[in-house]
Write an enzyme that holds these catalytic residues in place. Structure first.
Site, PDB file in Angstrom:
ATOM      1  N   GLU A 139       0.847  -1.207   0.000  1.00  0.00           N
ATOM      2  CA  GLU A 139       0.000   0.000   0.000  1.00  0.00           C
ATOM      3  C   GLU A 139       0.875   1.247   0.000  1.00  0.00           C
ATOM      4  O   GLU A 139       2.011   1.209   0.475  1.00  0.00           O
ATOM      5  CB  GLU A 139      -0.862   0.014   1.273  1.00  0.00           C
ATOM      6  CG  GLU A 139      -2.313  -0.363   1.065  1.00  0.00           C
ATOM      7  CD  GLU A 139      -3.140   0.707   0.356  1.00  0.00           C
ATOM      8  OE1 GLU A 139      -2.588   1.548  -0.377  1.00  0.00           O
ATOM      9  OE2 GLU A 139      -4.365   0.685   0.544  1.00  0.00           O
ATOM     10  N   ASP A 140       0.331   2.340  -0.487  1.00  0.00           N
ATOM     11  CA  ASP A 140       1.052   3.611  -0.405  1.00  0.00           C
ATOM     12  C   ASP A 140       0.941   4.197   0.995  1.00  0.00           C
ATOM     13  O   ASP A 140       1.927   4.632   1.584  1.00  0.00           O
ATOM     14  CB  ASP A 140       0.518   4.604  -1.458  1.00  0.00           C
ATOM     15  CG  ASP A 140      -1.008   4.782  -1.426  1.00  0.00           C
ATOM     16  OD1 ASP A 140      -1.703   4.088  -0.645  1.00  0.00           O
ATOM     17  OD2 ASP A 140      -1.514   5.614  -2.196  1.00  0.00           O
ATOM     18  N   ASP A 162      -4.322   5.072   6.396  1.00  0.00           N
ATOM     19  CA  ASP A 162      -4.850   6.275   7.048  1.00  0.00           C
ATOM     20  C   ASP A 162      -5.919   5.851   8.061  1.00  0.00           C
ATOM     21  O   ASP A 162      -5.607   5.543   9.212  1.00  0.00           O
ATOM     22  CB  ASP A 162      -5.396   7.182   5.932  1.00  0.00           C
ATOM     23  CG  ASP A 162      -5.899   8.516   6.430  1.00  0.00           C
ATOM     24  OD1 ASP A 162      -5.485   8.949   7.504  1.00  0.00           O
ATOM     25  OD2 ASP A 162      -6.709   9.155   5.706  1.00  0.00           O
ATOM     26  N   PHE A 209      -2.209  15.798   4.691  1.00  0.00           N
ATOM     27  CA  PHE A 209      -2.480  15.226   3.381  1.00  0.00           C
ATOM     28  C   PHE A 209      -1.213  15.315   2.538  1.00  0.00           C
ATOM     29  O   PHE A 209      -0.675  16.390   2.321  1.00  0.00           O
ATOM     30  CB  PHE A 209      -3.640  15.933   2.676  1.00  0.00           C
ATOM     31  CG  PHE A 209      -4.046  15.224   1.430  1.00  0.00           C
ATOM     32  CD1 PHE A 209      -4.856  14.093   1.497  1.00  0.00           C
ATOM     33  CD2 PHE A 209      -3.586  15.639   0.191  1.00  0.00           C
ATOM     34  CE1 PHE A 209      -5.201  13.399   0.348  1.00  0.00           C
ATOM     35  CE2 PHE A 209      -3.928  14.945  -0.970  1.00  0.00           C
ATOM     36  CZ  PHE A 209      -4.740  13.821  -0.884  1.00  0.00           C
ATOM     37  N   ARG A 215       1.422  12.346  -8.733  1.00  0.00           N
ATOM     38  CA  ARG A 215       1.940  10.985  -8.523  1.00  0.00           C
ATOM     39  C   ARG A 215       3.406  10.876  -8.933  1.00  0.00           C
ATOM     40  O   ARG A 215       4.151  10.067  -8.397  1.00  0.00           O
ATOM     41  CB  ARG A 215       1.133   9.967  -9.339  1.00  0.00           C
ATOM     42  CG  ARG A 215      -0.299   9.775  -8.868  1.00  0.00           C
ATOM     43  CD  ARG A 215      -0.870   8.502  -9.492  1.00  0.00           C
ATOM     44  NE  ARG A 215      -2.324   8.454  -9.422  1.00  0.00           N
ATOM     45  CZ  ARG A 215      -3.033   8.029  -8.385  1.00  0.00           C
ATOM     46  NH1 ARG A 215      -2.415   7.642  -7.287  1.00  0.00           N
ATOM     47  NH2 ARG A 215      -4.352   8.001  -8.420  1.00  0.00           N
TER      48      ARG A 215
HETATM   49  P1  5GP Z   1      -7.629   4.449   4.423  1.00  0.00           P
HETATM   50  O1  5GP Z   1      -8.643   3.490   3.916  1.00  0.00           O
HETATM   51  O2  5GP Z   1      -6.566   3.790   5.282  1.00  0.00           O
HETATM   52  O3  5GP Z   1      -8.249   5.648   5.096  1.00  0.00           O
HETATM   53  O4  5GP Z   1      -6.920   5.125   3.206  1.00  0.00           O
HETATM   54  C1  5GP Z   1      -6.217   4.434   2.300  1.00  0.00           C
HETATM   55  C2  5GP Z   1      -6.152   5.196   1.000  1.00  0.00           C
HETATM   56  O5  5GP Z   1      -6.536   6.572   1.144  1.00  0.00           O
HETATM   57  C3  5GP Z   1      -4.731   5.231   0.503  1.00  0.00           C
HETATM   58  O6  5GP Z   1      -4.417   4.096  -0.259  1.00  0.00           O
HETATM   59  C4  5GP Z   1      -4.716   6.508  -0.299  1.00  0.00           C
HETATM   60  O7  5GP Z   1      -5.163   6.242  -1.617  1.00  0.00           O
HETATM   61  C5  5GP Z   1      -5.711   7.396   0.384  1.00  0.00           C
HETATM   62  N1  5GP Z   1      -5.021   8.354   1.284  1.00  0.00           N
HETATM   63  C6  5GP Z   1      -5.023   8.378   2.635  1.00  0.00           C
HETATM   64  N2  5GP Z   1      -4.289   9.390   3.113  1.00  0.00           N
HETATM   65  C7  5GP Z   1      -3.801  10.035   2.033  1.00  0.00           C
HETATM   66  C8  5GP Z   1      -2.935  11.177   1.863  1.00  0.00           C
HETATM   67  O8  5GP Z   1      -2.448  11.822   2.802  1.00  0.00           O
HETATM   68  N3  5GP Z   1      -2.645  11.514   0.577  1.00  0.00           N
HETATM   69  C9  5GP Z   1      -3.139  10.849  -0.510  1.00  0.00           C
HETATM   70  N4  5GP Z   1      -2.776  11.279  -1.705  1.00  0.00           N
HETATM   71  N5  5GP Z   1      -3.942   9.771  -0.383  1.00  0.00           N
HETATM   72  C10 5GP Z   1      -4.266   9.374   0.868  1.00  0.00           C
END
Ligand code: 5GP
Length: 174
Positions: free
Chosen positions: A98-99, A102, A151, A164
């Site tokens: 995963e990138d 959050d 963010f 990206r």
């Molecule tokens: P989660 O489901 O854990 O809230 O979020 C996962 C996805 O939300 C990540 O794979 C990403 O695509 C997006 N995301 C969460 N935080 C960020 C952030 O700070 N920047 C960006 N660009 N995407 C985020």
């Protein structure tokens, strides 16, 4: 590109150094066993390219398309699969890449979705972790960097599909 909104958080050199260490750590866990590395599109594509080479050894590369944001800067909590795996993963050591984790909702969903397919093991590696924003206790095995609740964009992460291709991680200030 609106450079004035970007503040460098993690330089490309720091990313490269950390991935080299992480790759060794991950390879040590699996020993000489083959791994199926599952990149979560689109955000992980650059991390996956670098991490998979740092891990080395026998590895298959697969992709899962997931959309959880729909272009904004806050998570909607709705996980949509836009592209499923092309091959079965039964009996294989799988590593989800995963990138960023959050709220934890995406990774929790993906773990549950893939576990029922019977992998030999299932672990998660994320480049970035924002633990202060968790809504669910998501299990993450390998973390590149723990970051504050900001963010971020770059190195695969986008805002409305832009940024990206930035070679570093930056905080985006609207
Ligand atoms: P989660 O489901 O854990 O809230 O979020 C996962 C996805 O939300 C990540 O794979 C990403 O695509 C997006 N995301 C969460 N935080 C960020 C952030 O700070 N920047 C960006 N660009 N995407 C985020």
């Amino acid at each position: 590109m609106q450079e004035e909104r970007l503040t460098t958080l993690i330089s490309s050199e720091a990313i490269a150094d950390r991935i080299a260490v992480l790759g060794d750590e991950i390879r040590e866990v699996y020993g000489g066993e083959p791994i199926t590395i599952i990149g979560v599109l689109k955000g992980s594509f650059i991390f996956l390219a670098d991490l998979s080479r740092a891990i080395g050894g026998d590895a298959k590369i697969e992709f899962l398309g997931v959309s959880s944001y729909h272009g904004g800067t806050r998570s909607t909590g709705v996980v949509r699969i836009t592209q499923d795996l092309r091959h079965p993963i039964e009996g294989q050591h799988c590593l989800i890449v995963e990138d960023i984790v959050d709220t934890g909702l995406t990774i929790d969903y993906l773990r549950r979705m893939l576990e029922v397919r019977g992998p030999k093991s299932l672990r998660v590696a994320t480049l970035l972790d924002k633990p202060s924003n968790r809504e669910i206790a998501a299990e993450v095995d390998f973390v590149g960097f723990t970051i504050p609740d900001e963010f971020v964009v770059g190195y695969g992460l986008d805002l409305g599909e832009l940024y990206r291709n930035l070679p570093y991680i930056a905080v985006y200030s609207p």
